[in-house]
Enzyme design. Sequence first.
Site, PDB file in Angstrom:
ATOM      1  N   LYS A 188      30.336  57.105  59.906  1.00 17.31           N
ATOM      2  CA  LYS A 188      30.117  56.830  61.328  1.00 17.31           C
ATOM      3  C   LYS A 188      31.042  57.684  62.178  1.00 17.31           C
ATOM      4  CE  LYS A 188      28.359  52.098  61.606  1.00 17.31           C
ATOM      5  NZ  LYS A 188      28.656  50.727  62.096  1.00 17.31           N
ATOM      6  N   TYR A 218      37.802  41.229  56.344  1.00 11.36           N
ATOM      7  CA  TYR A 218      37.750  40.899  54.926  1.00 11.36           C
ATOM      8  C   TYR A 218      38.947  40.083  54.465  1.00 11.36           C
ATOM      9  CZ  TYR A 218      34.141  44.480  54.850  1.00 11.36           C
ATOM     10  OH  TYR A 218      33.007  45.205  55.096  1.00 11.36           O
ATOM     11  N   HIS A 256      24.755  45.906  52.229  1.00 13.91           N
ATOM     12  CA  HIS A 256      26.063  45.745  52.857  1.00 13.91           C
ATOM     13  C   HIS A 256      26.896  44.677  52.150  1.00 13.91           C
ATOM     14  CE1 HIS A 256      27.923  47.747  56.243  1.00 13.91           C
ATOM     15  NE2 HIS A 256      28.569  46.634  56.536  1.00 13.91           N
ATOM     16  N   ARG A 285      29.033  46.333  49.739  1.00 16.36           N
ATOM     17  CA  ARG A 285      30.174  46.942  50.450  1.00 16.36           C
ATOM     18  C   ARG A 285      31.252  45.886  50.693  1.00 16.36           C
ATOM     19  NH1 ARG A 285      31.645  51.265  53.903  1.00 16.36           N
ATOM     20  NH2 ARG A 285      32.402  50.685  55.966  1.00 16.36           N
TER      21      ARG A 285
END
Length: 319
Positions: free
Chosen positions: A188, A298, A263, A266
Amino acid sequence: MEPANNSTPVSPISKNIDEFLDYLKVEKGSSPLTIRNYRHYLTRFDNWLTKNKSGHELKDINQDTVRHYRLYLAELSDGKHELLGRRTQSYHAIALRSFLKWLLKNDFDVLAPDKIDLPKVPDRQIKFLSGEHMERLLNAPTLSNIQGIRDKAILEVLYSTGLRVSEIVRLDRDRIDFNKREFGVIGKGGRARVVFLSKRSCEWLKKYLDSRTDHFRPLFIRHKGTIDPSTPDEKTRLTPRSMQRMMKKYVRKIKLPIDATVHSIRHGFATDLLMAGADLRSVQEMLGHKNVSTTQIYTHVTNKQLKDIHEAMHDKGGK
């Protein structure tokens, strides 16, 4: 005589929006998905402004206008007979703030971006796969055909690298350094990083590539039907949508209790690193996050481990 023009009048602001989107693409290196979303949010604002305000130029964007627009969004249906969620409303506000920030940078006299408050939204809930769930998912593909071997390689690479779906579908086979077990990606915002392959993911990736007889450049290609050798490379490449469909197929096959996506792997990659003792900055770098605050979502998953360490340390002395 001039030809009749039945097209919708072009808003004075639409030209500025187009220039801003060009800036995102060229200067910021934003992904096509980001540009598409910003176009959607800003076009919605422009259309609302044109319809509801007697004037619809940059000078008409003031706090009162923004307040009425926010009320409009809060009462807007998403097309499924449900109101827009607060997170979606916040995306509209973020897009408008970014647009105003760019306008100020280019010496337009507009409302200060920090005058637009962002709505409070609930904390993101991560779809977390346990170790057992992850292992079952990695072993879900049937290995009797090349499609299953490809899917196994994809899942192993995702778990080894924490790549975004947009990043893994863009990979080309000549980018992989099998000796060093690493390759570079552009994430990104055009941010480059190096990602690393585990021995297991490297073995499955080699097995998949050895099974292919084609010379197409993409690392992961479609295998349904016959592909003409003259087909352009990009026509053979797996798309983000096809990869998400693959995930759904295996989630259903092994009856996972959560609706895992690409995702989710991930997320699993990030939380496993933290549980193994990796520091937050290192995880940020491996995920390709611009800000460490994004990586911090996280840390709540590892809170239980921290609590256990704390209790073990303080309970050493007994009662």
